[in-house]
Design a protein around this motif. Structure first.
Motif, PDB file in Angstrom:
ATOM      1  N   PRO A  43     -18.682 -16.807  15.124  1.00 60.04           N
ATOM      2  CA  PRO A  43     -18.297 -16.725  13.892  1.00 60.04           C
ATOM      3  C   PRO A  43     -16.977 -17.809  13.907  1.00 60.04           C
ATOM      4  O   PRO A  43     -16.367 -18.013  14.686  1.00 60.04           O
ATOM      5  N   VAL A  44     -16.880 -18.545  12.572  1.00 61.90           N
ATOM      6  CA  VAL A  44     -15.697 -19.312  12.241  1.00 61.90           C
ATOM      7  C   VAL A  44     -14.484 -18.529  11.577  1.00 61.90           C
ATOM      8  O   VAL A  44     -14.814 -17.990  10.350  1.00 61.90           O
ATOM      9  N   GLU A  45     -13.269 -18.422  12.184  1.00 63.55           N
ATOM     10  CA  GLU A  45     -12.301 -17.572  11.639  1.00 63.55           C
ATOM     11  C   GLU A  45     -11.747 -18.439  10.515  1.00 63.55           C
ATOM     12  O   GLU A  45     -11.511 -19.462  10.676  1.00 63.55           O
ATOM     13  N   VAL A  46     -11.459 -17.737   9.397  1.00 64.51           N
ATOM     14  CA  VAL A  46     -10.529 -18.667   8.230  1.00 64.51           C
ATOM     15  C   VAL A  46      -9.602 -17.701   7.757  1.00 64.51           C
ATOM     16  O   VAL A  46      -9.656 -16.778   7.434  1.00 64.51           O
ATOM     17  N   GLN A  47      -8.359 -18.247   7.893  1.00 68.66           N
ATOM     18  CA  GLN A  47      -7.208 -17.464   7.238  1.00 68.66           C
ATOM     19  C   GLN A  47      -6.827 -18.099   6.030  1.00 68.66           C
ATOM     20  O   GLN A  47      -6.739 -19.415   5.794  1.00 68.66           O
ATOM     21  N   ILE A  48      -6.686 -17.424   4.938  1.00 68.69           N
ATOM     22  CA  ILE A  48      -6.666 -17.777   3.552  1.00 68.69           C
ATOM     23  C   ILE A  48      -5.496 -17.548   3.037  1.00 68.69           C
ATOM     24  O   ILE A  48      -4.995 -16.234   3.056  1.00 68.69           O
ATOM     25  N   MET A  49      -4.567 -18.573   2.611  1.00 68.99           N
ATOM     26  CA  MET A  49      -3.155 -18.239   2.278  1.00 68.99           C
ATOM     27  C   MET A  49      -3.037 -18.620   0.710  1.00 68.99           C
ATOM     28  O   MET A  49      -3.433 -19.854   0.504  1.00 68.99           O
ATOM     29  N   GLY A  50      -2.798 -17.744  -0.026  1.00 70.02           N
ATOM     30  CA  GLY A  50      -2.473 -18.106  -1.479  1.00 70.02           C
ATOM     31  C   GLY A  50      -1.237 -17.844  -2.005  1.00 70.02           C
ATOM     32  O   GLY A  50      -0.333 -17.429  -1.324  1.00 70.02           O
ATOM     33  N   ASP A  51      -1.138 -17.324  -3.276  1.00 74.01           N
ATOM     34  CA  ASP A  51       0.182 -16.877  -4.087  1.00 74.01           C
ATOM     35  C   ASP A  51       0.349 -15.345  -3.713  1.00 74.01           C
ATOM     36  O   ASP A  51      -0.375 -14.548  -4.345  1.00 74.01           O
ATOM     37  N   GLY A  52       1.233 -14.901  -2.780  1.00 78.65           N
ATOM     38  CA  GLY A  52       1.343 -13.722  -2.343  1.00 78.65           C
ATOM     39  C   GLY A  52       0.455 -12.906  -1.482  1.00 78.65           C
ATOM     40  O   GLY A  52       0.544 -11.857  -1.349  1.00 78.65           O
ATOM     41  N   PHE A  53      -0.419 -13.594  -0.999  1.00 77.92           N
ATOM     42  CA  PHE A  53      -1.379 -13.090  -0.057  1.00 77.92           C
ATOM     43  C   PHE A  53      -1.737 -13.929   1.132  1.00 77.92           C
ATOM     44  O   PHE A  53      -1.790 -15.283   1.147  1.00 77.92           O
ATOM     45  N   ILE A  54      -2.461 -13.075   2.379  1.00 83.27           N
ATOM     46  CA  ILE A  54      -2.778 -13.909   3.352  1.00 83.27           C
ATOM     47  C   ILE A  54      -3.925 -13.005   3.790  1.00 83.27           C
ATOM     48  O   ILE A  54      -3.625 -11.812   4.139  1.00 83.27           O
ATOM     49  N   ASP A  55      -5.215 -13.638   4.043  1.00 82.74           N
ATOM     50  CA  ASP A  55      -6.349 -12.885   4.582  1.00 82.74           C
ATOM     51  C   ASP A  55      -6.910 -13.580   5.699  1.00 82.74           C
ATOM     52  O   ASP A  55      -7.030 -14.681   5.873  1.00 82.74           O
ATOM     53  N   ILE A  56      -7.614 -12.812   6.665  1.00 82.12           N
ATOM     54  CA  ILE A  56      -8.111 -13.175   7.938  1.00 82.12           C
ATOM     55  C   ILE A  56      -9.789 -12.982   7.543  1.00 82.12           C
ATOM     56  O   ILE A  56      -9.964 -11.701   7.704  1.00 82.12           O
ATOM     57  N   LEU A  57     -10.619 -14.043   7.485  1.00 84.00           N
ATOM     58  CA  LEU A  57     -11.987 -13.782   7.140  1.00 84.00           C
ATOM     59  C   LEU A  57     -12.967 -14.711   8.075  1.00 84.00           C
ATOM     60  O   LEU A  57     -12.381 -15.263   8.834  1.00 84.00           O
ATOM     61  N   TYR A  58     -14.093 -14.245   7.742  1.00 83.26           N
ATOM     62  CA  TYR A  58     -14.980 -15.449   8.615  1.00 83.26           C
ATOM     63  C   TYR A  58     -16.026 -16.177   7.553  1.00 83.26           C
ATOM     64  O   TYR A  58     -16.547 -15.649   6.494  1.00 83.26           O
ATOM     65  N   ALA A  59     -16.402 -17.364   7.935  1.00 86.51           N
ATOM     66  CA  ALA A  59     -17.147 -18.160   6.914  1.00 86.51           C
ATOM     67  C   ALA A  59     -18.509 -17.880   7.418  1.00 86.51           C
ATOM     68  O   ALA A  59     -18.766 -17.604   8.454  1.00 86.51           O
TER      69      ALA A  59
END
Length: 218
Positions: free
Chosen positions: A3-19
């Protein structure tokens, strides 16, 4: 493939997900249906980790979101890249081509929730109807029968595959595995006529094209 791991960072949040889907212009991600961190039109920064490659950063905007299926515990959203280094875009392109090449050798597709594929299997003089989880030219993964059959691996099973086009494919196969806990079955094809094989190949090829269109969010 890994799997491809993707860290998503936005306004006030950060999540580690998979594409789930990936291309040179964007990627698709499945998240729990109650996921609220990122919304459509939200701009996000990304750290993408391809298998065997050093992580790199990019930016994007969430272009769309939707439910995967009526009963699914997940929803999906697509991210279109707004900033990505050309070298890193090349890495994504190479990774995508590896996926395509792997699919050509071992094509196995998941039917669309809107256009499901069902299997009618005759087991011990009883016909069961199953939902297809995934299907290829050599076999099929099944779920949703009223009971999980207790068949030996060598026992022949006659099945009819009902395609979304209305066509029916007749196959003789045998169960390779069964999971009594979750009702999932794996069936390997043993006898498949040339005309039925062609119908199945046409469906698989069309489904691959549908999935590849979803990968590119340009």
């Amino acid at each position: 493939m890994e799997p491809v791991e993707v860290q998503i960072m936005g306004d006030g949040f950060i999540d580690i997900l998979y594409a789930k889907d990936i291309g040179k212009n964007g990627l698709g991600i499945h998240v729990p249906k109650n996921y609220m961190s990122a919304k459509v039109k939200c701009e996000v920064n990304l750290i993408i980790s391809l298998p065997g490659c050093k992580s790199f950063d990019a930016s994007g905007v969430i272009k769309h979101a939707g439910r995967i299926g009526a009963d699914s515990e997940f929803k999906s959203f697509g991210i279109h890249f707004t900033r990505i280094n050309p070298q890193h875009r090349g890495l994504l392109e190479n990774y995508f081509q590896k996926i395509v090449a792997d699919n050509r050798r071992h094509v196995r597709v998941v039917p669309s929730p809107e256009n499901p594929v069902r299997v009618h299997a005759t087991i011990n003089d009883t016909t069961e109807v199953f939902q297809v989880k995934d299907i290829g030219i050599g076999g099929v993964g099944l779920a949703g029968g009223s009971s999980v059959p207790d068949c030996s691996p060598d026992e022949a099973v006659n099945i009819i595959i009902a395609l979304p086009t209305g066509e029916k494919v007749q196959v003789k196969g045998s169960f390779k595995y069964s999971n009594q806990a979750n009702g999932v079955l794996g069936l390997c094809f043993r006898e498949l006529a040339a005309t039925d094989a062609q119908r199945l190949k046409q469906y698989i090829a069309e489904r691959v094209r549908e999935l590849q269109k979803k990968i590119d969010y340009s």
